[in-house]
Design a protein around this motif. Structure first.
Motif, mmCIF file in Angstrom:
data_model
loop_
_atom_site.group_PDB
_atom_site.id
_atom_site.type_symbol
_atom_site.label_atom_id
_atom_site.label_comp_id
_atom_site.label_asym_id
_atom_site.label_seq_id
_atom_site.Cartn_x
_atom_site.Cartn_y
_atom_site.Cartn_z
ATOM 1 N N LYS A 57 1.167 -1.540 0.567
ATOM 2 C CA LYS A 57 -0.160 -0.158 -0.201
ATOM 3 C C LYS A 57 1.202 1.209 0.219
ATOM 4 O O LYS A 57 1.776 1.335 0.831
ATOM 5 C CB LYS A 57 -0.727 0.232 1.034
ATOM 6 C CG LYS A 57 -1.828 1.457 1.289
ATOM 7 C CD LYS A 57 -2.509 1.237 2.642
ATOM 8 C CE LYS A 57 -3.505 2.466 2.326
ATOM 9 N NZ LYS A 57 -4.071 2.711 3.733
ATOM 10 N N VAL A 68 0.515 5.565 0.887
ATOM 11 C CA VAL A 68 0.304 7.081 0.640
ATOM 12 C C VAL A 68 0.418 7.356 0.563
ATOM 13 O O VAL A 68 1.587 8.020 0.103
ATOM 14 C CB VAL A 68 0.156 6.645 2.681
ATOM 15 C CG1 VAL A 68 -1.472 5.504 3.005
ATOM 16 C CG2 VAL A 68 1.101 6.800 2.755
ATOM 17 N N GLU A 126 3.704 2.672 3.207
ATOM 18 C CA GLU A 126 2.746 2.734 3.807
ATOM 19 C C GLU A 126 4.458 1.786 5.398
ATOM 20 O O GLU A 126 4.047 2.722 6.905
ATOM 21 C CB GLU A 126 1.842 1.760 4.243
ATOM 22 C CG GLU A 126 1.285 2.561 5.296
ATOM 23 C CD GLU A 126 -0.103 1.517 5.536
ATOM 24 O OE1 GLU A 126 -1.075 2.588 6.607
ATOM 25 O OE2 GLU A 126 -0.759 0.543 4.847
ATOM 26 N N LEU A 163 6.598 4.442 6.940
ATOM 27 C CA LEU A 163 6.274 5.655 7.879
ATOM 28 C C LEU A 163 6.795 5.309 9.640
ATOM 29 O O LEU A 163 6.719 6.679 9.196
ATOM 30 C CB LEU A 163 4.768 5.363 7.687
ATOM 31 C CG LEU A 163 3.936 5.849 6.404
ATOM 32 C CD1 LEU A 163 2.461 5.392 7.514
ATOM 33 C CD2 LEU A 163 3.553 7.444 6.998
ATOM 34 N N THR A 193 -0.436 12.271 7.429
ATOM 35 C CA THR A 193 -0.327 10.822 6.236
ATOM 36 C C THR A 193 -1.221 11.455 6.418
ATOM 37 O O THR A 193 -3.094 11.554 6.492
ATOM 38 C CB THR A 193 -0.764 9.804 7.070
ATOM 39 O OG1 THR A 193 0.783 9.724 7.375
ATOM 40 C CG2 THR A 193 -0.674 8.613 5.856
ATOM 41 N N ASP A 200 -4.355 9.619 3.158
ATOM 42 C CA ASP A 200 -4.696 7.934 1.614
ATOM 43 C C ASP A 200 -4.448 8.681 0.784
ATOM 44 O O ASP A 200 -4.240 7.338 -0.021
ATOM 45 C CB ASP A 200 -6.448 7.176 1.695
ATOM 46 C CG ASP A 200 -6.060 7.256 3.770
ATOM 47 O OD1 ASP A 200 -5.503 6.602 4.352
ATOM 48 O OD2 ASP A 200 -7.582 7.585 3.586
ATOM 49 N N THR A 255 -6.665 2.939 7.153
ATOM 50 C CA THR A 255 -6.270 3.709 7.832
ATOM 51 C C THR A 255 -5.717 3.932 9.123
ATOM 52 O O THR A 255 -4.958 3.947 10.191
ATOM 53 C CB THR A 255 -7.654 5.178 8.248
ATOM 54 O OG1 THR A 255 -7.813 5.267 6.502
ATOM 55 C CG2 THR A 255 -6.518 6.081 9.121
ATOM 56 N N ARG A 302 -2.673 10.032 11.781
ATOM 57 C CA ARG A 302 -4.504 10.376 10.482
ATOM 58 C C ARG A 302 -5.038 10.537 11.605
ATOM 59 O O ARG A 302 -6.533 10.301 11.154
ATOM 60 C CB ARG A 302 -4.092 8.100 10.543
ATOM 61 C CG ARG A 302 -2.938 8.412 9.321
ATOM 62 C CD ARG A 302 -2.910 6.856 9.791
ATOM 63 N NE ARG A 302 -2.581 6.975 8.379
ATOM 64 C CZ ARG A 302 -2.345 5.208 7.708
ATOM 65 N NH1 ARG A 302 -2.360 4.408 8.465
ATOM 66 N NH2 ARG A 302 -1.819 5.203 6.259
#
Length: 421
Positions: free
Chosen positions: A28, A30, A70, A73, A92, A94, A191, A273
């Motif tokens: 994923k 972001v 991701e 992070l 962050t 999406d 999330t 988030r």
């Protein structure tokens, strides 16, 4: 299942042919917004690794937007803390659209100070609340949050369990008060599987004007998800302060004129988030938030000053109001200012939506708790006490009572006694 010989051979060929092998799941991605002053440091930390940080997609007014995986992070959060004394230091998003919109909002965020009058005229209620603040209660909450679970990481079951415990604790404190509600703010699982927790005290005369007091519930260890992250100071201390303000508000029969919301945010450590989603929700639904106070790391005294106000990505008028609260209600407590940089804590989420936000902090940047994001962020670093948190908790109570106004039962009794003379 019955298979012919020919069918079995064909099946073997299909399974053995690379062209038909299942492609690995794509990790994923972001988008983040980050201060341009942190970019060189961030890039240097990922240099020579696969993958390195991508190029900037957009830059404006000292904020840059770029895409990351991701899995990057967590390391980025560690770099922000270790190299730049920031927590988390980025936000962050999406989608790219959300990130670009955040940059525009950040550069044009307008304070709402003109919508509220900062007055100090509710001393009876303030002193009633402050007098009931107890170090032992704050210490007890910090201890529970930092020892009951190995970590309160946003995407682990233990982080979800910590949120469940806090919701139960706040519900118990609310007791039979029908004007108080406690609920989870559920985030999409992509999330944050960990929900944020919100306690609301409905205002008596100005219920559509909202005062927010927040802290973040999650914790992180910069070395990786398999390491313990007790997070006693970062940020069980802030959540414990909120919990104590809730307790004394109920104990003293405090009923605010404006609605007050206490928020324990999920997933702060990996780009704000939880608070980002909540602040955006309040903005999109037109909620009139007149002030936001963030408590993030308040139990470690690293500087000679007692309270340090973060001056950037906050509201100057509200910061002055809080300095005045300190002068009036916390005599002998010293205060100064510091700068932190972009996206340092959940106050930035509200600031970027145009709300007045402030964050009183435990030390000057670079002198704050050196043990956060490690297994050593425990109460032992503060001699097993929550003494330093007491002044912040009292300040939060004063902030609530002077911004949300309202009365306590003791205040009402005092007024009745004065009227009967």
């Amino acid at each position: 299942m019955r298979t012919t010989k020919f069918g079995a051979v064909a099946l073997m060929l299909v399974c053995a042919t690379p062209a038909f092998a299942e492609a690995p799941a794509k990790e994923k991605e972001v988008w983040i917004s980050i201060g341009t002053d942190a970019l060189d440091t961030a890039r240097a930390s990922f240099k020579g690794q696969e993958p390195e940080l991508e190029t900037v997609a957009r830059e404006k007014d000292g904020v840059a937007v770029l895409r990351v995986r991701e899995s990057q992070l967590e390391k980025l959060s560690k770099v922000m803390h270790d190299k730049l004394n920031r927590c988390a230091g980025f936000i962050t998003h999406d989608t790219e659209e959300q990130a670009l919109a955040a940059v525009e909002k950040s550069s044009s965020a307008q304070a709402v100070a003109s919508l509220v009058s900062y007055t100090l005229d509710n001393g009876t209620a303030v002193n009633s609340l402050m007098s009931a603040v107890a170090e032992a209660n704050i210490r007890g909450t910090i201890s529970t949050l930092s020892t009951s679970w190995t970590t309160r990481r946003y995407n682990l079951q233990s982080g979800i369990d910590a949120a469940t415990w806090l919701k139960s604790r706040w519900t118990t404190l609310a007791g039979s008060r029908t004007d108080i509600t406690v609920a989870n703010f559920v985030h999409p699982t992509t999330t944050s599987p960990q929900p944020s927790v919100i306690l609301t005290i409905r205002g008596t005369t100005l219920p559509n004007e909202v005062v927010v007091l927040g802290a973040h519930l999650d914790s992180i260890n910069g070395s990786g998800s398999s390491y313990a992250a007790p997070g006693a100071d970062d940020d069980a201390s802030g959540v414990a302060a909120l919990t104590e303000v809730i307790r004394v508000a109920v104990a003293k029969g405090y009923r605010p004129a404006r609605t007050v919301k206490f928020m324990a945010y999920a997933a702060e450590e990996i780009g704000l988030r939880g608070s980002g989603a909540i602040a955006a929700n309040h903005k999109s639904t037109g909620v009139n938030v007149v002030g936001v106070l963030q408590l993030d790391m308040i139990n470690y005294r690293g500087s000679s000053y007692d309270i340090v106000m973060v001056s950037d990505y906050t509201n100057a008028a509200q910061n002055t109001f809080i300095r005045n609260l300190i002068t009036r209600y916390l005599p002998g407590v010293t205060a100064t200012s510091t700068t932190c940089g972009y996206g340092c804590s959940d106050h930035a989420s509200w600031h970027n939506q145009g709300y007045a936000a402030s964050i009183p902090f435990e030390a000057l940047m670079g002198q704050d708790n050196p043990y956060i994001h490690t297994t050593s962020d425990t109460l032992a670093q503060t001699a097993g006490t929550a003494t330093n948190s007491v002044k912040f908790t009292k300040l939060a109570a004063a902030y609530m009572a002077e911004l949300a106004k309202g009365t306590t039962s003791i205040a009402l009794q005092a007024e009745d006694a004065e009227a009967s003379r």
